[in-house]
Design a protein around this motif. Structure first.
Motif, PDB file in Angstrom:
ATOM      1  N   GLY A  63     -28.714  -1.242 -35.540  1.00 31.76           N
ATOM      2  CA  GLY A  63     -30.034  -1.793 -35.787  1.00 31.76           C
ATOM      3  C   GLY A  63     -30.219  -3.201 -35.275  1.00 31.76           C
ATOM      4  N   PHE A  64     -29.132  -3.930 -35.020  1.00 33.61           N
ATOM      5  CA  PHE A  64     -29.254  -5.264 -34.442  1.00 33.61           C
ATOM      6  C   PHE A  64     -29.633  -5.128 -32.968  1.00 33.61           C
ATOM      7  N   PRO A  65     -30.335  -6.111 -32.416  1.00 38.11           N
ATOM      8  CA  PRO A  65     -30.865  -5.963 -31.050  1.00 38.11           C
ATOM      9  C   PRO A  65     -29.824  -5.804 -29.956  1.00 38.11           C
ATOM     10  N   ASN A  66     -28.748  -6.570 -29.985  1.00 42.19           N
ATOM     11  CA  ASN A  66     -27.746  -6.427 -28.920  1.00 42.19           C
ATOM     12  C   ASN A  66     -26.966  -5.115 -29.025  1.00 42.19           C
ATOM     13  N   PRO A  67     -26.522  -4.721 -30.207  1.00 37.80           N
ATOM     14  CA  PRO A  67     -25.929  -3.379 -30.311  1.00 37.80           C
ATOM     15  C   PRO A  67     -26.888  -2.276 -29.864  1.00 37.80           C
ATOM     16  N   LEU A  68     -28.188  -2.457 -30.127  1.00 32.71           N
ATOM     17  CA  LEU A  68     -29.172  -1.469 -29.682  1.00 32.71           C
ATOM     18  C   LEU A  68     -29.121  -1.302 -28.168  1.00 32.71           C
ATOM     19  N   ARG A  69     -28.965  -2.391 -27.447  1.00 37.67           N
ATOM     20  CA  ARG A  69     -28.908  -2.322 -25.987  1.00 37.67           C
ATOM     21  C   ARG A  69     -27.766  -1.427 -25.518  1.00 37.67           C
ATOM     22  N   VAL A  70     -26.603  -1.611 -26.110  1.00 37.42           N
ATOM     23  CA  VAL A  70     -25.438  -0.807 -25.721  1.00 37.42           C
ATOM     24  C   VAL A  70     -25.618   0.642 -26.136  1.00 37.42           C
ATOM     25  N   ARG A  71     -26.164   0.873 -27.311  1.00 33.44           N
ATOM     26  CA  ARG A  71     -26.378   2.251 -27.768  1.00 33.44           C
ATOM     27  C   ARG A  71     -27.401   2.972 -26.882  1.00 33.44           C
TER      28      ARG A  71
END
Length: 205
Positions: free
Chosen positions: A8-16
Motif C-alpha cells: 500500500g505504500f507508494p514505492n512498494p506499489l511501483r515494484v508490485r
C-alpha cells in the motif's frame, strides 16, 4: 527472490505494479516490514539498505537491491513480457528521463510535503520536520501536475506511445497525492484521463 516492503505504500506499489506487468508476482516472496514499529530502522534492515527505505529486493545469491528504479530494471530484464525500461538506446534514455521527472516533480515532492507539512506517520517517526520546506514541495507537486498534463496532451503515455516505468512512477505519485490531500485540478483533463486509463490495467486492478 524476496521483496521487503509495506503493501500500500507508494514505492512498494511501483515494484508490485512492475511485477504484475511482467506477470511475475508469483515469482517472489513478499516480506512485510513494520514501519510503525521502526523495523526499517533496525540493524538487520539497515544492513540490507542503509537508507532505511522500502522496498528492498533480496536475491538468492545474497545481493540486496534497493531503489525502485534499480529494482524495476532488474525485474524488467529478468522476466519476459512488455518492456518497461526500453529496448533501444533512445527509448531507454527518454524513459529514464521521464521516470526521474515523475519522481522529482510529483512522487518525491508529495512525499516531502507529507512528511514535513502534515502529521505524516506521527511524531515518533517524523523527526526534524520543516513545514515551510514541506509546503514548498507541495507547490512543486502542483507544478508537476501541470507539466505532466501538458505532456499527456500530446502523447498517450508519460514517455511516449507505450506504457513504461515512467507511468508506474507517476501513477504511484498521484495515489500518494490523494492520500496527502493534494488534489489534481479538474482542468488537468489529460492527466486525469491518463490516470483513469492506467487504473484499468490488470497490474493496478
Amino acid at each position: 527472490m524476496k521483496i521487503y516492503d509495506v503493501e500500500g505504500f507508494p514505492n512498494p506499489l511501483r515494484v508490485r505494479m512492475a511485477l504484475a506487468e511482467k506477470d511475475a508476482s508469483d515469482k517472489v516472496t513478499f516480506i512485510a516490514v513494520d514501519v510503525m514499529k521502526k523495523e526499517h530502522r533496525s540493524d538487520a534492515f539497515l544492513a540490507m539498505n542503509p537508507l532505511a527505505s522500502v522496498p528492498v529486493l533480496a536475491l538468492d545469491d545474497g545481493t540486496y537491491i534497493a531503489e525502485c528504479s534499480a529494482i524495476i530494471e532488474y525485474i524488467d530484464h529478468t522476466f519476459e513480457g512488455i518492456s518497461l525500461t526500453g529496448t533501444t538506446a533512445k527509448e531507454r534514455a527518454i524513459i529514464s528521463m521521464m521516470q526521474r521527472r515523475a519522481e522529482l516533480m510529483v512522487l518525491d515532492a508529495v512525499a516531502t510535503y507529507f512528511h514535513h507539512a502534515t502529521d505524516g506517520l506521527g511524531p515518533e517517526l517524523e523527526i526534524d520536520q520543516n513545514k515551510a520546506w514541506g509546503n514548498k514541495q507541495g507547490e512543486k507537486a502542483l507544478a508537476g501536475f501541470k507539466y505532466f498534463n501538458t505532456i499527456l496532451s500530446n502523447q498517450a503515455y508519460v514517455a511516449g506511445e507505450a506504457f513504461t516505468v515512467a507511468d508506474i512512477t507517476l501513477f504511484a505519485g498521484l495515489g500518494f497525492a490523494d492520500f496527502a490531500k493534494i488534489a489534481v485540478p479538474n482542468e488537468y483533463t489529460h492527466l486525469l484521463n491518463w490516470r483513469a486509463k492506467v487504473a484499468q490495467r490488470p497490474s493496478v486492478k
